[in-house]
Write an enzyme that holds these catalytic residues in place. Structure first.
Site, short mmCIF file in Angstrom:
data_model
loop_
_atom_site.label_atom_id
_atom_site.label_comp_id
_atom_site.label_asym_id
_atom_site.label_seq_id
_atom_site.Cartn_x
_atom_site.Cartn_y
_atom_site.Cartn_z
N ARG A 51 0.98 -0.82 -0.09
CA ARG A 51 0.04 -0.14 0.14
C ARG A 51 1.23 1.08 0.06
O ARG A 51 0.36 2.35 -0.35
CB ARG A 51 -0.93 0.25 1.06
CG ARG A 51 -1.93 -0.90 0.99
CD ARG A 51 -2.64 -1.36 2.70
NE ARG A 51 -3.18 -0.22 2.90
CZ ARG A 51 -4.45 0.32 2.83
NH1 ARG A 51 -5.80 -0.40 2.60
NH2 ARG A 51 -4.51 1.63 3.45
N SER A 52 2.08 0.85 0.72
CA SER A 52 2.75 2.49 0.49
C SER A 52 3.47 3.32 -0.79
O SER A 52 3.76 3.96 -1.15
CB SER A 52 3.78 2.60 1.37
OG SER A 52 4.17 2.14 2.94
N ARG A 62 1.30 13.54 -9.20
CA ARG A 62 1.24 14.51 -8.81
C ARG A 62 2.51 15.21 -9.70
O ARG A 62 2.22 16.56 -10.05
CB ARG A 62 1.04 14.95 -7.28
CG ARG A 62 -0.73 14.44 -7.20
CD ARG A 62 -1.29 15.80 -7.62
NE ARG A 62 -2.28 15.18 -7.09
CZ ARG A 62 -3.54 14.78 -8.40
NH1 ARG A 62 -3.73 14.41 -9.77
NH2 ARG A 62 -4.99 14.84 -7.94
N HIS A 65 2.39 16.15 -12.93
CA HIS A 65 1.27 16.98 -13.19
C HIS A 65 2.75 18.16 -12.90
O HIS A 65 1.81 19.19 -13.60
CB HIS A 65 0.75 17.27 -12.72
CG HIS A 65 -0.51 15.70 -13.00
ND1 HIS A 65 -1.04 15.39 -11.94
CD2 HIS A 65 -1.29 15.54 -14.04
CE1 HIS A 65 -2.67 14.19 -12.88
NE2 HIS A 65 -1.85 14.61 -14.18
N SER A 91 8.40 3.53 3.43
CA SER A 91 8.47 1.88 3.90
C SER A 91 8.21 2.09 5.52
O SER A 91 9.08 3.17 6.28
CB SER A 91 10.03 1.77 3.85
OG SER A 91 10.30 0.54 4.45
N GLY A 92 7.23 1.74 5.84
CA GLY A 92 6.73 1.73 7.08
C GLY A 92 8.10 1.82 8.30
O GLY A 92 8.90 2.23 9.11
N SER A 93 8.37 0.10 7.72
CA SER A 93 9.44 -0.02 8.87
C SER A 93 10.78 0.00 8.43
O SER A 93 11.46 -0.32 9.43
CB SER A 93 9.74 -2.33 8.48
OG SER A 93 10.37 -2.09 7.50
N GLY A 94 11.18 0.88 7.56
CA GLY A 94 12.72 1.32 7.01
C GLY A 94 14.27 -0.18 7.03
O GLY A 94 14.45 -0.02 6.82
N GLU A 95 12.70 -1.84 6.80
CA GLU A 95 13.62 -3.09 6.61
C GLU A 95 13.41 -3.75 5.40
O GLU A 95 13.84 -4.79 5.29
CB GLU A 95 14.03 -3.17 8.12
CG GLU A 95 14.56 -2.26 8.57
CD GLU A 95 15.77 -2.75 8.60
OE1 GLU A 95 16.64 -2.75 8.38
OE2 GLU A 95 16.79 -0.97 9.83
N THR A 96 12.72 -3.78 4.49
CA THR A 96 11.86 -3.79 3.59
C THR A 96 13.15 -4.32 2.50
O THR A 96 13.64 -3.29 2.07
CB THR A 96 10.99 -3.49 2.80
OG1 THR A 96 9.52 -3.35 3.63
CG2 THR A 96 10.43 -4.16 1.43
N SER A 155 -2.58 1.26 8.00
CA SER A 155 -3.73 1.80 7.13
C SER A 155 -2.95 2.99 7.73
O SER A 155 -3.01 4.82 6.81
CB SER A 155 -4.91 1.57 7.99
OG SER A 155 -5.33 0.51 7.56
N GLU A 158 0.02 4.54 5.55
CA GLU A 158 -0.51 4.59 4.30
C GLU A 158 -1.12 6.06 4.19
O GLU A 158 -0.85 6.76 3.27
CB GLU A 158 -0.54 3.84 4.37
CG GLU A 158 0.01 2.09 4.04
CD GLU A 158 -0.61 1.00 4.37
OE1 GLU A 158 0.01 -0.25 4.50
OE2 GLU A 158 -2.19 0.66 4.46
N ASP A 166 1.20 14.61 -0.13
CA ASP A 166 -0.09 15.57 -1.33
C ASP A 166 0.33 17.49 -0.80
O ASP A 166 0.20 17.92 -1.25
CB ASP A 166 -1.63 15.23 -1.04
CG ASP A 166 -2.13 14.64 -2.12
OD1 ASP A 166 -1.30 14.12 -3.07
OD2 ASP A 166 -3.18 13.68 -1.66
#
Length: 191
Positions: A51-52, A62, A65, A91-96, A155, A158, A166
């Site tokens: 989802r990120s 954008r 645009h 990356s939420g975890s920063g470790e993906t 959630s 994200e 934005d």
């Protein structure tokens, strides 16, 4: 389930409260540095998983645009990154693992890296030239910090990521003196 919608209203109100609290903790200096890094980069490459990744795709659109040259890693039309380009990693975890690998390779090739993460002390945050901390709880962090969310999994991160990106576009519009009407000129017209 209530037929009058009060339960849904309560959930939405709680979610909006979580978003306001989370976004309100983003450091102004971090946000400004991030916006300047994206604005000043000749080309912007964007990476995120799950989802990120969807949120960074929206940001890439954008940026386009705005007239920025922007690419999403993994798309077949994404060219080679080069010195001076910017890789934005969410990356939420920063470790993906794949994102850590992309970050290391980009740095090796002379590109700058801007990270947006829950864990700035994780591998991606440590490698990045600019890191924005989004203090959103996840299942992992709830165990560590005791901070919780009514929303599942990542959630809140994200959603906060999308709104932060934005807001970055709004800042870039101010820097460039670009109006929404001017941006619309770059909107897809083969719909």
């Amino acid at each position: 389930m209530a037929k009058d919608g009060k339960e849904m209203d309560f959930r939405l109100e709680a979610m909006l409260g979580e978003l306001k609290g989370t976004l309100g903790k983003i450091g102004g200096e971090q946000a400004a540095e991030f916006a300047q890094a994206v604005y000043g980069a000749p080309r912007v490459f964007l990476a995120g998983c799950g989802r990120s990744g969807l949120m960074v795709r929206a940001f890439a659109m954008r940026c386009m645009h705005m007239g920025k040259t922007a690419y999403v890693l993994g798309d077949v039309t994404t060219p080679a990154i080069a010195a001076g380009d910017l890789l934005v990693v969410a990356s939420g975890s920063g470790e993906t693992e794949s994102l850590v690998s992309h970050t290391r390779k980009a740095k090796k090739l002379g590109a700058k890296v801007a990270a947006v993460t829950i864990y700035p002390q994780a591998a991606i945050g440590r490698l990045a030239d600019c890191t924005v901390w989004i203090n959103a709880p996840t299942a992992k962090s709830e165990q560590e910090t005791g901070v919780t969310s009514i929303q599942p999994m990542g959630s809140l991160f994200e959603q906060s990521l999308l709104l932060f990106l934005d807001a970055t576009i709004v800042r870039m519009m101010e820097l460039a003196g670009v109006s929404p009407a001017e941006m619309f000129q770059n909107h897809a017209n083969l719909e």
